[in-house]
Enzyme design. Structure first.
Site, PDB file in Angstrom:
ATOM      1  N   SER A 147       8.435  21.140  14.526  1.00  0.00           N
ATOM      2  CA  SER A 147       7.881  20.593  13.289  1.00  0.00           C
ATOM      3  C   SER A 147       8.685  19.372  12.879  1.00  0.00           C
ATOM      4  O   SER A 147       9.883  19.288  13.172  1.00  0.00           O
ATOM      5  CB  SER A 147       7.967  21.645  12.174  1.00  0.00           C
ATOM      6  N   TYR A 160      12.830  27.285   7.055  1.00  0.00           N
ATOM      7  CA  TYR A 160      11.838  26.823   8.032  1.00  0.00           C
ATOM      8  C   TYR A 160      12.362  25.585   8.759  1.00  0.00           C
ATOM      9  O   TYR A 160      12.352  25.518   9.982  1.00  0.00           O
ATOM     10  CB  TYR A 160      10.518  26.502   7.312  1.00  0.00           C
TER      11      TYR A 160
END
Length: 257
Positions: A147, A160
């Site tokens: 990501s 995250y």
């Protein structure tokens, strides 16, 4: 005549988190290039439905599914035993991921640890379990779905971003360590992609406007656009690419002032 450098005929791929979103798009893309595909996901009903859809779409390809939670050690072992029984593995796509977005001080320990279990530890363990299967071929590959939050700050919550940053570093480490085994290891780093998981946030007009203002291409990405980058990294045409991260982000990471 198909150019074999741009085909995956005779290859078998395992895609985790393959029942929806980016994982399903990856499975479909790999099938389109000629691969047989094995899907792993927690939702057994969704898996069953997706397998039926893909078999109808690609009647001459093998589509298989295994219901499991990759963050669970026993499930991971069972999954890889099943993969071995299916006849081996050429491609592993570590796509399964999870998140709960909130301020750092508001996470319970169980919550942030679960994010790491799913996003990072599962990918590391599956890669290690897959290595003996992948090494049996002259050329094989692992693709980690990371990501942009692992490369810069976004409003995803710290755990995250931390887990994805570690996943990108894992990509680099394994790429160097396993190059001599004929295993290429690469990653992709998506920005906002239209999926079930992002639909709630993107349905807030103000938030969507913020996202688009930071994205030079002025739009949100599609799961198929991430899948195309993943498929390319699996192809023989990408045979000299390893340890790389391709951002699929509409220019987000390059946006300055």
């Amino acid at each position: 005549m198909h150019n074999p450098r741009w085909r995956l005929d005779g290859q078998t791929a395992l895609v985790t988190g393959g029942s929806a979103g980016i994982g399903l798009a990856i499975a479909r893309e790999l099938l389109g290039f000629g691969a047989e595909v094995m899907l792993a996901a927690r939702d057994s009903d969704a898996l069953e439905q997706v397998v039926a859809e893909l078999q109808e779409e690609f009647p001459d390809r093998g589509v298989f599914a295994f219901n499991c939670d990759v963050s669970d050690e026993e499930d991971r072992g069972a999954l890889m035993d099943w993969v071995e029984d299916q006849g081996g593995l050429h491609i592993l796509v570590n796509n399964a991921g999870t998140n709960r977005s909130r301020p750092a001080v508001e996470y319970g320990e169980d919550e942030w640890r679960q994010i790491f279990e799913t996003n990072l530890f599962a990918a590391f363990e599956l890669s290690r379990l897959a290595q003996p299967l992948l090494v049996q071929h002259a050329a094989s590959s692992i693709i980690n779905v990371g990501s942009v939050s692992g490369l810069t700050h976004v409003r995803s919550g710290a755990p995250y971003g931390m887990s994805k940053a570690a996943l990108h570093q894992m990509t680099r480490n394994l790429a160097v360590e396993w190059a001599e085994d004929g295993i290429r290891v690469n990653s992709v780093a998506p920005w906002y992609i239209r999926t079930r998981r992002t639909s709630a946030k993107l349905s807030d007009p103000e938030y969507l406007d913020d996202v688009l203002q930071r994205t030079p291409m002025g739009r949100v990405g599609d799961a198929e656009e991430v899948a195309a980058a993943v498929a390319f990294l699996c192809l023989p045409a990408a045979s000299y690419i390893t340890g790389e991260c391709i951002a699929v982000d509409g220019g987000f990471l390059r946006y300055g002032f």
